[in-house]
Scaffold this active site. Structure first.
Site, PDB file in Angstrom:
ATOM      1  N   HIS A  57      33.502 -33.655  -1.087  1.00 53.09           N
ATOM      2  CA  HIS A  57      33.879 -33.411  -2.483  1.00 53.09           C
ATOM      3  C   HIS A  57      33.705 -31.916  -2.748  1.00 53.09           C
ATOM      4  O   HIS A  57      32.708 -31.475  -3.316  1.00 53.09           O
ATOM      5  CB  HIS A  57      33.006 -34.238  -3.426  1.00 53.09           C
ATOM      6  CG  HIS A  57      33.422 -34.189  -4.856  1.00 53.09           C
ATOM      7  ND1 HIS A  57      33.277 -35.262  -5.705  1.00 53.09           N
ATOM      8  CD2 HIS A  57      33.969 -33.200  -5.611  1.00 53.09           C
ATOM      9  CE1 HIS A  57      33.710 -34.931  -6.916  1.00 53.09           C
ATOM     10  NE2 HIS A  57      34.128 -33.673  -6.875  1.00 53.09           N
ATOM     11  N   GLU A  88      37.659 -35.860  -2.036  1.00 53.72           N
ATOM     12  CA  GLU A  88      37.642 -36.213  -3.446  1.00 53.72           C
ATOM     13  C   GLU A  88      37.400 -34.980  -4.295  1.00 53.72           C
ATOM     14  O   GLU A  88      36.881 -33.961  -3.839  1.00 53.72           O
ATOM     15  CB  GLU A  88      36.579 -37.287  -3.723  1.00 53.72           C
ATOM     16  CG  GLU A  88      35.165 -36.897  -3.367  1.00 53.72           C
ATOM     17  CD  GLU A  88      34.178 -38.030  -3.590  1.00 53.72           C
ATOM     18  OE1 GLU A  88      34.580 -39.208  -3.486  1.00 53.72           O
ATOM     19  OE2 GLU A  88      32.999 -37.745  -3.879  1.00 53.72           O
ATOM     20  N   THR A 118      27.154 -33.567 -10.691  1.00 50.11           N
ATOM     21  CA  THR A 118      27.715 -34.721  -9.988  1.00 50.11           C
ATOM     22  C   THR A 118      28.631 -35.475 -10.948  1.00 50.11           C
ATOM     23  O   THR A 118      28.583 -35.259 -12.159  1.00 50.11           O
ATOM     24  CB  THR A 118      26.601 -35.651  -9.456  1.00 50.11           C
ATOM     25  OG1 THR A 118      27.176 -36.682  -8.634  1.00 50.11           O
ATOM     26  CG2 THR A 118      25.824 -36.292 -10.598  1.00 50.11           C
ATOM     27  N   HIS A 216      28.741 -44.119  -5.798  1.00 52.91           N
ATOM     28  CA  HIS A 216      27.853 -43.340  -6.660  1.00 52.91           C
ATOM     29  C   HIS A 216      26.528 -44.072  -6.823  1.00 52.91           C
ATOM     30  O   HIS A 216      26.445 -45.100  -7.489  1.00 52.91           O
ATOM     31  CB  HIS A 216      28.433 -43.033  -8.038  1.00 52.91           C
ATOM     32  CG  HIS A 216      27.814 -41.801  -8.647  1.00 52.91           C
ATOM     33  ND1 HIS A 216      28.336 -40.540  -8.497  1.00 52.91           N
ATOM     34  CD2 HIS A 216      26.680 -41.632  -9.358  1.00 52.91           C
ATOM     35  CE1 HIS A 216      27.569 -39.650  -9.110  1.00 52.91           C
ATOM     36  NE2 HIS A 216      26.553 -40.299  -9.632  1.00 52.91           N
ATOM     37  N   GLY A 239      26.518 -40.770  -0.201  1.00 47.32           N
ATOM     38  CA  GLY A 239      26.092 -39.451   0.226  1.00 47.32           C
ATOM     39  C   GLY A 239      24.622 -39.169   0.012  1.00 47.32           C
ATOM     40  O   GLY A 239      23.849 -39.086   0.953  1.00 47.32           O
ATOM     41  N   HIS A 240      24.211 -39.028  -1.244  1.00 51.20           N
ATOM     42  CA  HIS A 240      22.859 -38.565  -1.546  1.00 51.20           C
ATOM     43  C   HIS A 240      21.805 -39.472  -0.908  1.00 51.20           C
ATOM     44  O   HIS A 240      20.913 -38.993  -0.186  1.00 51.20           O
ATOM     45  CB  HIS A 240      22.656 -38.494  -3.060  1.00 51.20           C
ATOM     46  CG  HIS A 240      21.348 -37.890  -3.465  1.00 51.20           C
ATOM     47  ND1 HIS A 240      21.195 -36.545  -3.726  1.00 51.20           N
ATOM     48  CD2 HIS A 240      20.123 -38.445  -3.619  1.00 51.20           C
ATOM     49  CE1 HIS A 240      19.934 -36.302  -4.042  1.00 51.20           C
ATOM     50  NE2 HIS A 240      19.261 -37.438  -3.980  1.00 51.20           N
TER      51      HIS A 240
END
Length: 286
Positions: A57, A88, A118, A216, A239-240
């Site tokens: 992203h 994205e 974010t 998310h 991701g995180h």
């Protein structure tokens, strides 16, 4: 509320693709001018361990992923023809140029602002339709699948279909917060209430011919629950939480952990279908 992170009970391939978001690898790398940790090595290790693709992203200020990463990953992924590349971002910022130049498998359109740390909401339809329509068509003319980042609102799915989108990505922070609250309080009702909107939105999208992604704040603790309750999710982008787990476990073990949770969700769905199947009696049975 939290389910144990046990290994999968069978070895069939999972039905949902795991796309690892590499932004946090790039964020750590950018703290120094050393190319450590390596975004490409992270991609290699994750795909080697069984992840189905990678997501980036890139933001206009290149706070984490830079265009040189987008380019290098595009070249690298040619060696992995069965894995997908998802780029994205906001199509009104820097996304379209990158999609045209590097032609990923999927472009996920996200309405984030330049200053946001974010993503925190989906597109507002039908309000955003006039501006989005030509962009969706342009991206698809490049042979790239379009996914729209959306809040779990069933009524908006008809507008996604009208735009000609291929998929929607359900913004899952609301579910993740509800699940975490149940974990803290030892309850179950927050997640049960939150998941209904996601299930209803997925069913509405699928009834219109749209495929469903999700992402998310999904993590190894809540992923199985989400996939067990929301039908036929094609891809999750994580991701995180994934990178946080990889810091402790290593990339390969983190991938296996997430795949195990996805397979357990598949096993639960198969068991549910088996329980609903009519009993077949043989000729000698009463």
């Amino acid at each position: 509320m939290s389910e144990p992170l046990s290994p999968p009970s069978s070895s069939h391939a999972v039905t949902t693709a795991l796309s690892v978001n590499l932004n946090k690898v790039a964020l750590l790398r950018n703290a120094r001018e050393l190319d450590l940790p390596s975004v490409l090595k992270a991609a290699h290790l994750c795909l080697s361990a069984g992840a189905h693709g990678v997501t980036v992203h890139p933001r206009p200020d290149e706070r984490h992923i830079k265009e040189e990463d987008v380019s290098a990953l595009a070249v690298f992924l040619k060696q992995w023809p069965h894995c997908e590349y998802n780029i994205e971002g906001n199509p009104f910022h820097n996304l379209l140029d990158l999609v045209e130049r590097y032609r990923p498998h999927q472009a996920t359109l996200v309405p984030d602002s330049v200053e946001q740390s974010t993503s925190d909401h989906g597109w507002q339809l039908p309000k955003d339709m006039a501006s989005l329509r030509p962009l969706v068509q342009q991206i698809q003319s490049w042979g790239v699948r379009v996914s729209l980042f959306m809040d779990p609102v069933p009524e908006m799915m008809v507008h996604c279909q009208a735009l000609g989108a291929d998929r929607v990505e359900l913004y899952t922070e609301g579910f993740a917060r509800a699940y975490a609250q149940d974990t803290r309080e030892g309850t179950t009702h927050h997640a049960l209430a939150a998941i209904e909107a996601y299930k209803a939105t997925a069913l509405a999208a699928q009834a219109l011919g749209l495929q469903v992604n999700a992402g998310h704040d999904l993590n190894a603790l809540n992923l199985r629950y989400f996939l067990t309750h929301v039908p036929d999710v094609k891809e999750v982008s994580i991701g995180h939480a994934f990178i946080a787990d990889a810091l402790e476990l290593g990339y390969e073990s983190a991938v296996r952990l997430y795949l195990s949770q996805m397979q357990l969700a598949d096993d639960a769905e198969l068991a549910k279908l088996d329980s609903m199947a009519p009993v077949q009696h043989g000729k000698d049975q009463p």
